[in-house]
Design a protein around this motif. Structure first.
Motif, PDB file in Angstrom:
ATOM      1  N   SER A   1      -6.425  12.006 -10.557  1.00 18.13           N
ATOM      2  CA  SER A   1      -6.734  11.968  -8.732  1.00 18.13           C
ATOM      3  C   SER A   1      -5.799  10.954  -8.273  1.00 18.13           C
ATOM      4  CB  SER A   1      -8.018  11.422  -8.693  1.00 18.13           C
ATOM      5  OG  SER A   1      -8.218  10.125  -9.044  1.00 18.13           O
TER       6      SER A   1
ATOM      7  N   ALA B   1      -3.037  13.546  -7.555  1.00 22.51           N
ATOM      8  CA  ALA B   1      -3.296  14.334  -6.397  1.00 22.51           C
ATOM      9  C   ALA B   1      -3.283  13.574  -5.282  1.00 22.51           C
ATOM     10  CB  ALA B   1      -4.750  15.006  -6.677  1.00 22.51           C
ATOM     11  N   HIS B   2      -3.912  12.460  -5.218  1.00 25.70           N
ATOM     12  CA  HIS B   2      -3.881  11.695  -3.545  1.00 25.70           C
ATOM     13  C   HIS B   2      -2.274  11.331  -3.346  1.00 25.70           C
ATOM     14  CE1 HIS B   2      -8.044  11.307  -4.118  1.00 25.70           C
ATOM     15  NE2 HIS B   2      -8.179  10.439  -4.831  1.00 25.70           N
TER      16      HIS B   2
ATOM     17  N   GLY C   1      -1.103  18.837  -4.594  1.00 28.85           N
ATOM     18  CA  GLY C   1      -2.389  18.151  -4.564  1.00 28.85           C
ATOM     19  C   GLY C   1      -3.711  18.894  -5.008  1.00 28.85           C
ATOM     20  N   LEU C   2      -3.443  20.032  -4.547  1.00 33.16           N
ATOM     21  CA  LEU C   2      -4.674  20.974  -4.857  1.00 33.16           C
ATOM     22  C   LEU C   2      -4.491  21.495  -6.304  1.00 33.16           C
ATOM     23  CD1 LEU C   2      -4.682  23.222  -1.699  1.00 33.16           C
ATOM     24  CD2 LEU C   2      -6.143  21.411  -2.121  1.00 33.16           C
TER      25      LEU C   2
ATOM     26  N   TYR D   1      -5.887  18.285  -7.840  1.00 33.04           N
ATOM     27  CA  TYR D   1      -7.612  17.991  -7.734  1.00 33.04           C
ATOM     28  C   TYR D   1      -8.328  19.039  -8.610  1.00 33.04           C
ATOM     29  CZ  TYR D   1      -6.877  15.003  -3.600  1.00 33.04           C
ATOM     30  OH  TYR D   1      -6.563  14.025  -2.856  1.00 33.04           O
ATOM     31  N   SER D   2      -7.991  20.389  -8.698  1.00 32.43           N
ATOM     32  CA  SER D   2      -8.543  21.348  -9.592  1.00 32.43           C
ATOM     33  C   SER D   2      -8.380  20.884 -11.059  1.00 32.43           C
ATOM     34  CB  SER D   2      -8.042  22.609  -9.515  1.00 32.43           C
ATOM     35  OG  SER D   2      -8.129  23.269  -8.107  1.00 32.43           O
TER      36      SER D   2
ATOM     37  N   GLU E   1     -11.034  18.233 -11.340  1.00 32.39           N
ATOM     38  CA  GLU E   1     -12.488  18.543 -11.276  1.00 32.39           C
ATOM     39  C   GLU E   1     -12.921  19.303 -12.654  1.00 32.39           C
ATOM     40  OE1 GLU E   1     -13.304  20.870  -7.544  1.00 32.39           O
ATOM     41  OE2 GLU E   1     -11.218  20.482  -7.175  1.00 32.39           O
TER      42      GLU E   1
ATOM     43  N   ARG F   1     -14.569  17.349  -6.023  1.00 35.05           N
ATOM     44  CA  ARG F   1     -13.492  16.881  -4.918  1.00 35.05           C
ATOM     45  C   ARG F   1     -14.011  15.902  -3.768  1.00 35.05           C
ATOM     46  NH1 ARG F   1      -9.371  21.228  -3.106  1.00 35.05           N
ATOM     47  NH2 ARG F   1      -9.853  21.859  -5.121  1.00 35.05           N
TER      48      ARG F   1
ATOM     49  N   MET G   1     -13.928  12.553  -4.897  1.00 37.94           N
ATOM     50  CA  MET G   1     -12.379  11.895  -5.023  1.00 37.94           C
ATOM     51  C   MET G   1     -11.851  11.450  -3.519  1.00 37.94           C
ATOM     52  SD  MET G   1     -10.266  14.288  -7.884  1.00 37.94           S
ATOM     53  CE  MET G   1     -11.035  15.906  -7.719  1.00 37.94           C
ATOM     54  N   ILE G   2     -12.172  12.565  -2.742  1.00 43.38           N
ATOM     55  CA  ILE G   2     -11.616  12.115  -1.458  1.00 43.38           C
ATOM     56  C   ILE G   2     -12.350  10.955  -0.927  1.00 43.38           C
ATOM     57  CG2 ILE G   2     -11.994  12.782   0.986  1.00 43.38           C
ATOM     58  CD1 ILE G   2     -11.600  15.809   0.022  1.00 43.38           C
TER      59      ILE G   2
ATOM     60  N   GLN H   1     -16.769  20.538   0.252  1.00 39.68           N
ATOM     61  CA  GLN H   1     -15.603  20.987   0.086  1.00 39.68           C
ATOM     62  C   GLN H   1     -15.449  22.483  -0.442  1.00 39.68           C
ATOM     63  OE1 GLN H   1     -12.308  19.509   0.191  1.00 39.68           O
ATOM     64  NE2 GLN H   1     -13.611  18.171   1.721  1.00 39.68           N
TER      65      GLN H   1
END
Lengths: 318, 96
Positions: free
Chosen positions: A46, A49-50, A86-87, A90-91, A94, A100, A103-104, B6
């Protein structure tokens, strides 16, 4: 889950897991894994990703001021890639059971970190060159090593990312090379960017191995394959020659080739600065998170509208 | 403001070029199939990696359980005669 399992079964599972990792087997999302492995990966993936997503901001700062249409197209494509990276990540995170949304939230509340490097400002066009060449260059060294990480989805994301990153580094180096062939002011601008980005780029690899808090499990479980210092040295060894070719000076008077080790030795890294920036006191920390929150909140109505449309379609089709 | 969403999770399968298999490429979030396809295109085929995309709602995928893998795949373990190398060919026979 694990708290209900008898300790003997737990031990058997752990040794089977470690045996698999030692053999070089990839671990997949539905395989049993120790909680500490899961947690370590969630934290690392994460954060990664961030970093990709926050990294879009310093570069986005120059889209409207790119010096040519060609440069603007390239920069847009590069920033779009960072969003894509990033996507992917994130996947991958997950698949370990974190959403998600969580994480945000962790990013926006400061519970999760992103790479320190993006808390530095992009003051001139040469900074876009320096980011591509040095920052992405450093990231590639790390990511190439992570292609062989033990967790399948993370490894696959890294393979995809590495394929795309080499364009990033080359476009950055091209900008620097072009400026070094330009006017004295342009050369000075390129050297100034080099001076400001060199040390933060070295810090991207994290603390020295002797001070790295998360590394022992990470090595045993093959999440990490090379140490921070090994990767940092690899980056320096590649970059020095590239700087020489275009006439840039590396801002480290102690940098010198070590015949015995076959690597460059470098001067002392300013770790006080590193920790000061991590703790939120870099030049852009507040701005980066404030901007992320704003973009996230400004987009909320779009997500709500998409959800409403989905519900309406479902009713219509029944 | 309602709690954040999301959107839903979709799995993405991409065919590199006509004639090859669709392969799993990764996942996207989207609220409907059209958005899932467009997001998959933008995220996984920015450099001409695909000639066709499938998107599948992640919760529609049925997967075997890794804990049962030994038992589940056991029927194939003792049937070496399913492989061509099991058979002894007469000396001198060609193109077989």
């Amino acid at each position: 889950m694990s708290s209900n399992t008898a300790p003997a079964i737990e031990d058997a599972r752990l040794s089977k897991f470690e045996e698999r990792v030692q053999k070089g087997d990839a671990i997949e999302p539905r395989d049993w894994m120790p909680e500490a492995y899961r947690k370590h990966l969630i934290r690392q993936i994460s954060q990664h990703a961030h970093s990709e997503v926050i990294g879009m901001q310093p570069e986005g700062n120059w889209i409207t001021r790119a010096p040519s249409i060609r440069a603007k197209q390239i920069l847009l494509a590069k920033i779009q890639d960072e969003g894509g990276h990033g996507l992917y990540l994130y996947s991958a995170a997950e698949t370990l059971g974190i959403s998600r949304e969580e994480m945000i939230e962790q990013l926006q509340t400061g519970k999760a970190k992103y790479s320190n490097i993006f808390n530095y400002p992009t003051l001139t066009w040469a900074d876009i060159g320096a980011i591509g060449w040095l920052v992405d260059g450093a990231a590639i060294v790390n990511q190439v090593s992570l292609q062989r990480t033990s967790y399948g989805p993370y490894s696959r994301a890294m393979v995809r990312i590495c394929k795309e990153e080499s364009f990033h580094q080359r476009q950055g180096y091209e900008i620097m090379a072009m400026m070094m062939k330009g006017t004295p002011e342009q050369r000075e601008m390129a050297q100034d960017a080099m001076n400001r980005w060199w040390w933060p780029s070295l810090m991207m690899f994290g603390p020295h191995d002797s001070d790295s808090p998360h590394s022992s499990d990470a090595f045993r479980w093959k999440i990490k394959r090379h140490s921070n210092d090994e990767l940092r040295t690899k980056f320096i060894d590649k970059t020095v020659q590239q700087a020489e070719v275009i006439g840039l000076t590396i801002p480290d008077p102690e940098l010198k080739w070590n015949e015995a080790t076959g690597h460059y030795d470098h001067g002392e890294i300013n770790w006080d600065e590193f920790y000061r920036v991590i703790q939120g006191n870099g030049q852009c920390n507040k701005q980066r998170i404030a901007h992320h929150k704003k973009a996230h909140n400004d987009g909320a109505w779009v997500r709500a509208a998409a959800e409403a449309y989905k519900v309406k379609q479902a009713v219509k089709n029944n | 403001m309602a709690t954040d969403t999301q959107l839903d999770l979709w799995e993405v399968f991409i065919q590199g070029r006509n004639g090859s298999h669709h392969m799993h490429a990764g996942s996207v979030h989207a609220s409907d199939k059209k958005m899932a396809l467009q997001n998959a295109r933008d995220i996984y085929t920015r450099r001409g990696e695909g000639s066709s995309i499938w998107v599948v709602p992640a919760n529609s995928i049925v997967a075997s359980n890794p804990d049962d893998a030994d038992m589940f795949f056991d029927p194939a373990d003792d049937k070496v005669y399913r492989h061509p190398t099991f058979y002894v060919m007469p000396e001198g026979a060609k193109q077989i």
